[in-house]
Design a protein around this motif. Structure first.
Motif, PDB file in Angstrom:
ATOM      1  N   LEU A 296       0.825  -1.212   0.000  1.00  0.00           N
ATOM      2  CA  LEU A 296       0.000   0.000   0.000  1.00  0.00           C
ATOM      3  C   LEU A 296       0.857   1.259   0.000  1.00  0.00           C
ATOM      4  CD1 LEU A 296      -2.744  -1.118   2.565  1.00  0.00           C
ATOM      5  CD2 LEU A 296      -3.006  -0.885   0.084  1.00  0.00           C
ATOM      6  N   ALA A 297       1.936   1.247   0.790  1.00  0.00           N
ATOM      7  CA  ALA A 297       2.802   2.422   0.860  1.00  0.00           C
ATOM      8  C   ALA A 297       3.492   2.671  -0.483  1.00  0.00           C
ATOM      9  CB  ALA A 297       3.830   2.234   1.964  1.00  0.00           C
ATOM     10  N   TYR A 298       3.929   1.607  -1.133  1.00  0.00           N
ATOM     11  CA  TYR A 298       4.611   1.765  -2.415  1.00  0.00           C
ATOM     12  C   TYR A 298       3.668   2.341  -3.469  1.00  0.00           C
ATOM     13  CZ  TYR A 298       7.251   0.626  -6.627  1.00  0.00           C
ATOM     14  OH  TYR A 298       7.907   0.698  -7.840  1.00  0.00           O
ATOM     15  N   ARG A 299       2.447   1.851  -3.508  1.00  0.00           N
ATOM     16  CA  ARG A 299       1.478   2.407  -4.465  1.00  0.00           C
ATOM     17  C   ARG A 299       1.201   3.885  -4.164  1.00  0.00           C
ATOM     18  NH1 ARG A 299      -0.972   0.073  -8.410  1.00  0.00           N
ATOM     19  NH2 ARG A 299      -1.007  -2.197  -8.692  1.00  0.00           N
ATOM     20  N   GLU A 300       1.167   4.251  -2.885  1.00  0.00           N
ATOM     21  CA  GLU A 300       0.934   5.642  -2.524  1.00  0.00           C
ATOM     22  C   GLU A 300       2.095   6.517  -2.978  1.00  0.00           C
ATOM     23  OE1 GLU A 300      -0.763   9.091  -1.006  1.00  0.00           O
ATOM     24  OE2 GLU A 300      -1.649   7.119  -1.431  1.00  0.00           O
ATOM     25  N   LEU A 301       3.319   6.012  -2.832  1.00  0.00           N
ATOM     26  CA  LEU A 301       4.488   6.776  -3.292  1.00  0.00           C
ATOM     27  C   LEU A 301       4.427   7.001  -4.802  1.00  0.00           C
ATOM     28  CD1 LEU A 301       7.248   5.011  -1.164  1.00  0.00           C
ATOM     29  CD2 LEU A 301       6.669   7.441  -1.040  1.00  0.00           C
TER      30      LEU A 301
ATOM     31  N   GLY B 187       3.928  10.605  -7.295  1.00  0.00           N
ATOM     32  CA  GLY B 187       4.871  11.010  -8.324  1.00  0.00           C
ATOM     33  C   GLY B 187       6.308  10.651  -8.068  1.00  0.00           C
ATOM     34  N   TYR B 188       6.566   9.841  -7.043  1.00  0.00           N
ATOM     35  CA  TYR B 188       7.950   9.428  -6.778  1.00  0.00           C
ATOM     36  C   TYR B 188       8.321   8.272  -7.700  1.00  0.00           C
ATOM     37  CZ  TYR B 188       7.774  12.232  -2.514  1.00  0.00           C
ATOM     38  OH  TYR B 188       7.663  13.274  -1.633  1.00  0.00           O
ATOM     39  N   ASP B 189       9.410   8.471  -8.437  1.00  0.00           N
ATOM     40  CA  ASP B 189       9.901   7.407  -9.302  1.00  0.00           C
ATOM     41  C   ASP B 189      10.855   6.518  -8.495  1.00  0.00           C
ATOM     42  OD1 ASP B 189       8.525   8.171 -11.568  1.00  0.00           O
ATOM     43  OD2 ASP B 189      10.075   9.623 -12.148  1.00  0.00           O
ATOM     44  N   ALA B 190      10.447   5.311  -8.217  1.00  0.00           N
ATOM     45  CA  ALA B 190      11.283   4.366  -7.457  1.00  0.00           C
ATOM     46  C   ALA B 190      10.848   2.955  -7.804  1.00  0.00           C
ATOM     47  CB  ALA B 190      11.155   4.619  -5.958  1.00  0.00           C
ATOM     48  N   ARG B 191      11.796   2.070  -7.768  1.00  0.00           N
ATOM     49  CA  ARG B 191      11.499   0.660  -8.005  1.00  0.00           C
ATOM     50  C   ARG B 191      11.596  -0.095  -6.677  1.00  0.00           C
ATOM     51  NH1 ARG B 191      13.665  -3.400 -12.600  1.00  0.00           N
ATOM     52  NH2 ARG B 191      11.715  -2.685 -13.472  1.00  0.00           N
ATOM     53  N   LEU B 192      10.574  -0.895  -6.395  1.00  0.00           N
ATOM     54  CA  LEU B 192      10.593  -1.765  -5.223  1.00  0.00           C
ATOM     55  C   LEU B 192      11.111  -3.131  -5.646  1.00  0.00           C
ATOM     56  CD1 LEU B 192       9.888  -2.437  -2.267  1.00  0.00           C
ATOM     57  CD2 LEU B 192       7.592  -3.069  -3.062  1.00  0.00           C
TER      58      LEU B 192
ATOM     59  N   GLU C 293       2.452 -10.032  -5.547  1.00  0.00           N
ATOM     60  CA  GLU C 293       2.698  -9.706  -6.961  1.00  0.00           C
ATOM     61  C   GLU C 293       1.417  -9.210  -7.624  1.00  0.00           C
ATOM     62  OE1 GLU C 293       4.375 -13.351  -8.474  1.00  0.00           O
ATOM     63  OE2 GLU C 293       6.370 -12.458  -8.519  1.00  0.00           O
ATOM     64  N   THR C 294       0.290  -9.816  -7.289  1.00  0.00           N
ATOM     65  CA  THR C 294      -0.999  -9.371  -7.831  1.00  0.00           C
ATOM     66  C   THR C 294      -1.312  -7.962  -7.360  1.00  0.00           C
ATOM     67  OG1 THR C 294      -1.814 -11.647  -7.879  1.00  0.00           O
ATOM     68  CG2 THR C 294      -3.456  -9.876  -7.935  1.00  0.00           C
ATOM     69  N   ALA C 295      -1.026  -7.695  -6.078  1.00  0.00           N
ATOM     70  CA  ALA C 295      -1.312  -6.374  -5.520  1.00  0.00           C
ATOM     71  C   ALA C 295      -0.476  -5.288  -6.180  1.00  0.00           C
ATOM     72  CB  ALA C 295      -1.075  -6.375  -4.008  1.00  0.00           C
ATOM     73  N   LEU C 296       0.716  -5.626  -6.651  1.00  0.00           N
ATOM     74  CA  LEU C 296       1.609  -4.638  -7.248  1.00  0.00           C
ATOM     75  C   LEU C 296       1.690  -4.781  -8.764  1.00  0.00           C
ATOM     76  CD1 LEU C 296       4.511  -4.627  -4.631  1.00  0.00           C
ATOM     77  CD2 LEU C 296       2.644  -2.994  -4.887  1.00  0.00           C
ATOM     78  N   ASP C 297       0.737  -5.472  -9.342  1.00  0.00           N
ATOM     79  CA  ASP C 297       0.715  -5.635 -10.791  1.00  0.00           C
ATOM     80  C   ASP C 297       0.593  -4.268 -11.462  1.00  0.00           C
ATOM     81  OD1 ASP C 297       0.642  -7.008 -13.230  1.00  0.00           O
ATOM     82  OD2 ASP C 297      -1.555  -6.932 -13.264  1.00  0.00           O
ATOM     83  N   GLY C 298       1.415  -4.042 -12.480  1.00  0.00           N
ATOM     84  CA  GLY C 298       1.382  -2.770 -13.189  1.00  0.00           C
ATOM     85  C   GLY C 298       2.331  -1.736 -12.637  1.00  0.00           C
ATOM     86  N   THR C 299       3.054  -2.061 -11.585  1.00  0.00           N
ATOM     87  CA  THR C 299       4.043  -1.142 -11.010  1.00  0.00           C
ATOM     88  C   THR C 299       5.435  -1.605 -11.405  1.00  0.00           C
ATOM     89  OG1 THR C 299       4.440  -2.347  -8.949  1.00  0.00           O
ATOM     90  CG2 THR C 299       2.493  -0.899  -9.024  1.00  0.00           C
TER      91      THR C 299
ATOM     92  N   GLY D  38       2.749   6.632   7.850  1.00  0.00           N
ATOM     93  CA  GLY D  38       4.058   6.842   8.451  1.00  0.00           C
ATOM     94  C   GLY D  38       5.173   6.304   7.588  1.00  0.00           C
ATOM     95  N   LEU D  39       4.958   5.142   6.988  1.00  0.00           N
ATOM     96  CA  LEU D  39       5.969   4.552   6.117  1.00  0.00           C
ATOM     97  C   LEU D  39       6.164   5.398   4.868  1.00  0.00           C
ATOM     98  CD1 LEU D  39       7.887   2.169   5.696  1.00  0.00           C
ATOM     99  CD2 LEU D  39       5.997   0.915   4.643  1.00  0.00           C
ATOM    100  N   VAL D  40       5.063   5.903   4.298  1.00  0.00           N
ATOM    101  CA  VAL D  40       5.151   6.732   3.093  1.00  0.00           C
ATOM    102  C   VAL D  40       5.951   7.996   3.380  1.00  0.00           C
ATOM    103  CG1 VAL D  40       3.818   8.188   1.507  1.00  0.00           C
ATOM    104  CG2 VAL D  40       3.048   5.863   2.025  1.00  0.00           C
ATOM    105  N   GLU D  41       5.693   8.672   4.507  1.00  0.00           N
ATOM    106  CA  GLU D  41       6.373   9.930   4.818  1.00  0.00           C
ATOM    107  C   GLU D  41       7.864   9.710   5.022  1.00  0.00           C
ATOM    108  OE1 GLU D  41       5.050  12.844   4.545  1.00  0.00           O
ATOM    109  OE2 GLU D  41       3.110  11.939   4.064  1.00  0.00           O
ATOM    110  N   ALA D  42       8.232   8.620   5.703  1.00  0.00           N
ATOM    111  CA  ALA D  42       9.643   8.367   5.968  1.00  0.00           C
ATOM    112  C   ALA D  42      10.400   8.088   4.674  1.00  0.00           C
ATOM    113  CB  ALA D  42       9.788   7.193   6.926  1.00  0.00           C
TER     114      ALA D  42
END
Length: 828
Positions: A651-656, A660-665, A678-684, A758-762
């Motif tokens: 959830l935090a990664y999708r929010e980032l 507009g943050y360009d980052a690869r998890l 993997e299903t939850a992050l499909d398309g990222t 909290g995770l997104v802000e950090a």
């Protein structure tokens, strides 16, 4: 003349072993006449019987040629009632009565023997029958007795210690002892000792395995003259747990055979025929087993099993008959044609039956525990009594002989100092580390693998003991047993529990003479470690690596199962002398749940600072981490499982990305939650690499910009150290142990657990400030350079063997770590 100077008949009625007392069995069941003929058949040219405080057996065979009256008297130090056994020979019935009256005071007793010139020897002088024997008592025995016995029923190292102790006596040593105890020696030249030998047999199985011989002696007077002049030669075959235990089985069998009149069934029942062949000194009749009886008994047991009425003991008997029918060596025993080691054959039989019963018992327990059927669970545990009864003589044998071995070392290292013989140092520390996991991909297994390598590099005597189907021979400190049974854990199908062959494990640990036991996991292997430590009377400690109760809740969603898991965990760790925890928070949680504060110690953890290093960047497999457009890499390493809070990370990664943050998890690892994640992050741009190790894993760490570990249930988190050693900052939660391995705002950030925001802000803050991120990475590397794995291992090893008594941080400072009385060191 050749005589076994120490053996027992049915007139030795009172057993010293609690196991015999429990079933009301006498110490020996051998008929005097049978003993006489067995001894002569085994090469003894004369026979004596030394029952406890009675001479009835000797009088019963006195009409036979070449017999000698003997007796094993129990005498007492009057100061503290410490028992001492003294063997005396050739006395009259009147003298025997005087000795029985005098034995309440050892000094009077020894004085009477000397005045009456009755041949005698101090029996098993380094073994105290009632557990009160001390080094001071042994010093006084040196002044009281000239002849000392090498005993065939004690640990061979105890006899070896006796020989070395006596060889080191000098006139000065005797003078010092006489002054210390204010007692003059009872004979001339007390520094010159003579040895005799006897089997101390109680079943006729080991009769004549130890004996004393004086060549050319024509009668008993010449025999004792040879002993007193030091011309006697002794033979003393060493005992072992297998031989000792078989003697106990033999006495119990003979007792029950007489009590229940089993003679009438021996020729009809294959199991009883087998017992008769293995547990009696002689069996001349050939068995004629009734096929009808065998068929009838099998059908009865099959019907009982089908109706659910077969107990674990029924299973044991059925397995015994199956083994005998299918094993040619066991069949040969029944037929009376086996010439090999019967002690070994009997052990193999008991071991295989025990393994069968253990496998069924373990399956019952796991099934009922996992199903929450508490009353059924207690019923299954109660059935364990049958398994204990089956193997108990081996437990008793290992316990007694291991204690004797330790006392032999103590004697040499205390009384042996400054003597003519070279001082023998204390036994070097030998640590056995038991674990249910070793080859799996998890933090516990990886840590153990690294500890094994480090121990070899440092020259430490360290063994890891585990149990897996692909067991093989011991290799570089790893001992892997083949399981006797396997149990799958419901709700966690990837986790299997392997039931170890406990009896084999116990005897191997006895043979290896380990000095310390450590347990890594509270599974079946961990429970076996607890049993081994208790039986061998060794100090045992353990590490609390994994929050199993929380995992149980996360995987099952059942609060009752979580509470049941907690009860088991606290019970298990309460049995240990010390519990090492990787973080203060973990220790506080265990104490809050009921574990005694004095048991809990926070211990150092380290990381391989050469393997995980910033120089490993860029990673040679760039496809794993190098993102399109040079996107920064966010890294997670660990088990891909629900309890790691990876849904929060998703959830935090999708929010980032939405901000507009360009980052690869990059997710490194595998597990049951991977497909769902993997299903939850499909398309990222998220990348799942699967399991990596070695240089691949080190390169991924060093090639990333930020490490994220959202778990709230980890007790430590090795991966947090690995990331910092690789020179990247970390983000962890404020729950569990990982937060204690981060310097807040210097080597990483700590965020509220279960908080997506909290995770997104950090993460966003560090993505926006590459200068700060780089500075935190350098600080993280410097922090880890003081926490190398070798430094941590050496600290723990020093604590284990008593080389370093400086305590580590505790959750509470006051209580002192409780240690085993005979080994003041804390176990690693």
């Amino acid at each position: 003349m050749r005589i076994d100077l120490h053996c027992h008949s049915k007139y030795s009625k009172r057993p010293s072993l609690w196991l015999m007392q429990k079933i009301g069995c006498p110490e020996s069941f051998t008929e005097p006449l049978e003993l006489y003929h067995t001894a002569r058949r085994r090469g003894m040219t004369a026979v004596t019987i030394t029952d406890h405080n009675v001479i009835d057996a000797c009088l019963e065979i006195a009409h036979l040629p070449d017999t000698l009256v003997g007796c094993e008297y129990t005498a007492y130090f009057p100061e503290d009632r410490c028992k001492v056994h003294v063997l005396a020979y050739g006395m009259s019935e009147e003298q025997h009565g005087d000795l029985c009256r005098a034995r309440e005071n050892l000094y009077d007793f020894a004085g009477y023997l000397r005045r009456e010139k009755i041949p005698h020897t101090c029996a098993h002088p380094l073994y105290g029958p009632n557990g009160r024997l001390t080094l001071e008592h042994i010093e006084q025995l040196i002044l009281l007795f000239r002849n000392w016995e090498c005993n065939g029923d004690v640990h061979p190292e105890m006899n070896a210690a006796l020989r070395k102790l006596l060889a080191g006596l000098t006139p000065k040593v005797i003078a010092d002892l006489a002054a210390k105890h204010r007692m003059e020696p009872f004979f001339d030249k007390p520094w010159e000792k003579h040895l005799t030998a006897g089997s101390d047999d109680h079943s006729s199985l080991t009769l004549a395995a130890a004996y004393t011989e004086v060549r050319n002696a024509r009668d008993f007077n010449e025999f004792w003259q040879g002993v007193n002049e030091g011309r006697a030669q002794i033979q003393c075959r060493a005992t072992s747990p297998k031989a000792y235990a078989r003697n106990v089985y033999s006495i119990a069998y003979q007792f029950h055979k007489s009590k229940f009149r089993l003679d009438r069934y021996v020729q009809k029942d294959v199991f009883l025929s087998f017992l008769d062949r293995t547990l009696r000194a002689s069996c001349r009749k050939e068995p004629k087993l009734s096929r009808f009886y065998l068929l009838l008994s099998r059908r009865w047991r099959a019907r009982a099993s089908a109706n659910g009425g077969a107990s674990l003991l029924d299973t044991a008997r059925a397995e015994a008959e199956r083994l005998i029918q299918n094993d040619s060596e066991l069949r040969n025993i029944v037929r009376g044609t086996l010439d090999n080691d019967v002690d070994k054959a009997w052990y193999e039989f008991v071991n295989r039956v025990s393994n069968k019963v253990l496998a069924e018992l373990g399956g019952h327990v796991i099934d009922r525990f996992a199903g929450g059927r508490l009353f059924d669970l207690f019923h299954s545990l109660g059935s364990a009594a049958g398994l204990y009864t089956l193997s108990a003589p081996y437990y008793v044998a290992c316990s007694i002989l291991a204690k004797q071995r330790r006392f032999g070392h103590l004697v040499l290292n205390s009384l042996g100092k400054g003597r003519r013989t070279r001082h023998v140092s204390a036994q070097a520390p030998r640590l056995a580390h038991f674990t249910d996991t070793f080859r799996e991909v998890n933090g516990v297994a990886l840590t153990l693998q690294q500890q094994l390598v480090t121990a070899r590099e440092l020259g430490k005597d360290y063994s890891v003991i585990t149990c897996r189907p692909e067991a093989g021979p011991a290799d570089d400190g790893l001992v892997c047993y083949r399981p006797v049974g396997t149990c799958a854990v419901p709700s966690y199908p990837e986790l299997q529990l392997f039931m170890p062959p406990f009896l084999q494990m116990l005897l191997d640990c006895y043979d290896q003479a380990f000095t310390h036991i450590k347990v890594a996991t509270p599974g079946p292997v961990g429970l076996a470690a607890l049993g081994v430590a208790r039986i061998l009377q060794l100090p045992i400690t353990g590490t609390y690596h994994t929050a199993f109760p929380q995992y149980t809740k996360a995987l099952t969603g059942d609060a009752y199962m979580e509470e049941l898991s907690w009860k088991f965990m606290i019970w298990f760790y309460a049995q240990l002398d010390a519990v090492f925890v990787p973080s203060a928070a973990t220790g506080e949680e265990l104490i809050a749940r009921g574990l005694a504060p004095g048991k809990v110690v926070t211990y150092p953890r380290g990381v391989d600072i050469e393997r995980f290093h910033p120089r490993k960047r860029p990673h040679r497999f760039g496809s794993h981490c190098n993102s399109p457009g040079n996107m920064p890499t966010l890294l997670y390493v660990g088990r891909v499982s629900k309890e790691k809070n990876l849904h929060i990370l998703s959830l935090a990664y999708r929010e980032l990305l939405a901000r507009g943050y360009d980052a690869r998890l990059v997710v490194v690892g595998d597990g049951p939650y991977r497909e769902e994640m993997e299903t939850a992050l499909d398309g990222t741009p998220a990348l799942f690499t699967g399991y990596l190790d070695g240089e691949d894993l080190a390169g991924v760490y060093a090639s990333s910009e930020l490490f994220i570990f959202p778990s709230t249930t980890d007790t430590f988190g090795n991966v947090v150290l690995e990331a910092q050693a690789s020179g990247i900052p970390v983000v962890v939660t404020d729950q569990g142990g990982p937060r204690e391995n981060v310097i807040p705002s210097e080597t990483g950030l700590i965020v509220p657990g279960d908080s997506v925001g909290g995770l997104v802000e950090a993460v966003a803050a560090l993505l926006e400030d590459p200068v700060r991120r780089a500075a935190m990475g350098r600080a993280a590397r410097r922090y880890m350079e003081g926490r190398s794995f070798q430094q941590a291992f050496e600290k723990l090893w020093a604590m284990a063997v008593g080389e370093d008594t400086t305590p580590l941080d505790r959750t509470e400072p006051e209580p002192v770590l409780r240690c085993h009385a005979e080994s003041p060191a804390m176990a690693f």
